[in-house]
Scaffold this motif. Sequence first.
Motif, short mmCIF file in Angstrom:
data_model
loop_
_atom_site.label_atom_id
_atom_site.label_comp_id
_atom_site.label_asym_id
_atom_site.label_seq_id
_atom_site.Cartn_x
_atom_site.Cartn_y
_atom_site.Cartn_z
N GLN A 87 0.93 -1.14 -0.15
CA GLN A 87 0.09 0.06 -0.09
C GLN A 87 0.86 1.22 0.19
O GLN A 87 1.57 1.38 0.94
CB GLN A 87 -0.90 -0.13 1.17
N ILE A 88 0.65 2.16 -0.99
CA ILE A 88 1.29 3.46 -0.91
C ILE A 88 0.36 4.50 -0.52
O ILE A 88 -0.81 4.59 -1.01
CB ILE A 88 1.63 3.78 -2.40
N ARG A 89 0.73 5.23 0.47
CA ARG A 89 -0.16 6.67 0.85
C ARG A 89 0.68 7.68 0.89
O ARG A 89 2.07 7.71 1.38
CB ARG A 89 -0.62 6.20 2.35
N ASN A 90 0.25 8.84 0.31
CA ASN A 90 0.83 10.11 0.33
C ASN A 90 2.26 9.92 -0.50
O ASN A 90 3.19 10.79 0.05
CB ASN A 90 0.95 10.72 1.41
N GLY A 91 2.43 8.93 -1.34
CA GLY A 91 3.68 8.85 -2.05
C GLY A 91 4.74 8.06 -1.48
O GLY A 91 5.73 7.85 -1.87
N THR A 119 -4.48 -4.96 -7.76
CA THR A 119 -3.64 -3.79 -7.84
C THR A 119 -4.25 -2.42 -8.08
O THR A 119 -5.47 -2.32 -8.59
CB THR A 119 -2.39 -4.01 -8.63
N SER A 120 -3.78 -1.19 -7.71
CA SER A 120 -4.09 -0.07 -8.18
C SER A 120 -2.93 0.86 -8.53
O SER A 120 -2.69 2.00 -7.86
CB SER A 120 -5.18 0.55 -7.19
N VAL A 121 -2.13 0.38 -9.49
CA VAL A 121 -0.85 0.72 -9.67
C VAL A 121 -0.87 2.18 -10.44
O VAL A 121 -0.48 3.11 -10.02
CB VAL A 121 0.16 0.01 -10.52
N SER A 122 -2.20 2.27 -11.27
CA SER A 122 -2.11 3.62 -11.87
C SER A 122 -2.54 4.88 -11.01
O SER A 122 -2.09 5.88 -10.96
CB SER A 122 -3.11 3.45 -12.80
N LYS A 123 -3.31 4.59 -9.99
CA LYS A 123 -3.69 5.56 -9.07
C LYS A 123 -2.56 5.76 -8.00
O LYS A 123 -2.37 6.87 -7.94
CB LYS A 123 -4.89 4.82 -8.16
N ALA A 124 -1.71 4.79 -7.79
CA ALA A 124 -0.61 5.25 -6.91
C ALA A 124 0.45 6.19 -7.73
O ALA A 124 0.95 6.97 -7.23
CB ALA A 124 0.10 3.74 -6.54
N ALA A 125 0.56 5.74 -9.22
CA ALA A 125 1.52 6.66 -9.83
C ALA A 125 0.67 8.16 -10.01
O ALA A 125 1.61 9.11 -10.06
CB ALA A 125 1.73 6.00 -11.30
N ARG A 126 -0.51 8.32 -10.33
CA ARG A 126 -1.12 9.51 -10.48
C ARG A 126 -1.33 10.44 -9.31
O ARG A 126 -1.13 11.47 -9.02
CB ARG A 126 -2.40 9.38 -11.24
N GLU A 127 -1.67 9.69 -8.25
CA GLU A 127 -2.36 10.49 -6.97
C GLU A 127 -1.25 10.11 -5.79
O GLU A 127 -1.50 10.75 -4.65
CB GLU A 127 -3.81 9.75 -6.69
N ASP A 129 -1.65 7.46 -4.01
CA ASP A 129 -2.29 6.67 -2.95
C ASP A 129 -2.65 5.38 -4.10
O ASP A 129 -3.38 5.51 -4.98
CB ASP A 129 -3.34 7.24 -2.46
N GLY A 130 -2.56 4.00 -3.47
CA GLY A 130 -2.64 3.03 -4.41
C GLY A 130 -1.95 1.68 -3.82
O GLY A 130 -1.26 1.68 -2.69
N LYS A 131 -2.02 0.58 -4.69
CA LYS A 131 -1.39 -0.70 -4.19
C LYS A 131 -0.67 -1.24 -5.19
O LYS A 131 -1.31 -1.24 -6.47
CB LYS A 131 -2.70 -1.55 -3.83
N ILE A 132 0.65 -1.32 -5.17
CA ILE A 132 1.46 -1.98 -6.04
C ILE A 132 1.91 -3.22 -5.81
O ILE A 132 1.85 -3.82 -4.73
CB ILE A 132 2.78 -0.93 -6.26
N LEU A 133 2.67 -3.92 -6.57
CA LEU A 133 3.29 -5.07 -6.35
C LEU A 133 4.82 -5.07 -5.99
O LEU A 133 5.59 -4.22 -6.55
CB LEU A 133 3.57 -5.91 -7.85
N ALA A 134 5.19 -5.75 -4.97
CA ALA A 134 6.46 -5.66 -4.42
C ALA A 134 6.90 -6.96 -3.71
O ALA A 134 6.10 -7.69 -3.37
CB ALA A 134 6.71 -4.53 -3.65
N GLY A 135 8.07 -7.10 -3.58
CA GLY A 135 8.70 -8.38 -3.04
C GLY A 135 9.56 -7.85 -1.67
O GLY A 135 10.09 -6.77 -1.63
N PHE A 136 9.52 -8.70 -0.62
CA PHE A 136 10.39 -8.44 0.62
C PHE A 136 11.63 -9.38 0.76
O PHE A 136 11.24 -10.79 0.53
CB PHE A 136 9.30 -8.64 1.93
N TRP A 137 12.62 -8.97 1.03
CA TRP A 137 13.88 -9.69 1.14
C TRP A 137 14.36 -9.46 2.46
O TRP A 137 14.40 -8.22 2.96
CB TRP A 137 14.58 -9.45 -0.11
N GLU A 138 15.38 -10.40 2.89
CA GLU A 138 16.05 -10.16 4.06
C GLU A 138 17.70 -10.38 3.67
O GLU A 138 17.85 -11.12 2.84
CB GLU A 138 15.66 -10.69 5.30
N PHE A 139 18.55 -9.82 4.32
CA PHE A 139 19.93 -10.04 4.21
C PHE A 139 20.83 -9.70 5.68
O PHE A 139 20.17 -9.01 6.16
CB PHE A 139 20.83 -9.39 3.16
#
Length: 223
Positions: A87-91, A119-127, A129-139
């Motif tokens: 989730q992306i909020r306020n960029g 997803t709501s990738v377009s909304k995240a890019a424009r505004e 706020d939205g939901k993008i695809l991502a992965g989580f890794w540890e090292f």
Amino acid sequence: GNGSVPISTSLFPKDKFDQALETMKDIFRVGLCVTDFVAVADEGERLGEIIVPQGKIGLATVSSIVLSGALLKAGIPMDPKFGGILQIRNGEPLRFVDLIEYTGSSLDAAEVFIACKMTSVSKAAREGDGKILAGFWEFPALARPQVETVINRLEAAGVRGLVVLGRIGEPVCETPVGLSKVGMILADGLNPVAAAVEAGIEVVNHAMSGVIDFGKLGSFGEL
């Protein structure tokens, strides 16, 4: 500026490809991807291990595995945890709202989330706020300076994808991190394609469909 990089291949109907490029433009512009270097192939041509079928146009996007692969090549042990919806909020990245653990599924998480239209990738890019695809890794925490060095070298070559690089032992976007570990979040290379699906365009995705020489990729802006 050369060497093999992993790609995902997306197949678009020929008559919808120009529309798809328009929907993906903002995603590449704001950097919700791994890199803006892509490859295009017509029917009968090959992208990685995929031969583009009749009536389709293939688009190859660089997979986020390129970052973890570069870190592994540098001798840094990477521990993949999960792919999810960030989730992306306020960029700014806030938290994961859905996830699929890599150890618990043989399916590619991004393909699943795109097919389910989560997803709501377009909304995240424009505004912002939205939901993008991502992965989580540890090292391991001791490797953090070396990780920063490798990431900076990749960015200089036009390969980005890093969303968040955490601090030692501290949660990243509300995700707990192991003792003496550092968490990192990588944007998925299929985010631009997710935007096209959000616009109602039919797409067939083949995540991690092979490798391509980096020198054969061109800028998305040239399309």
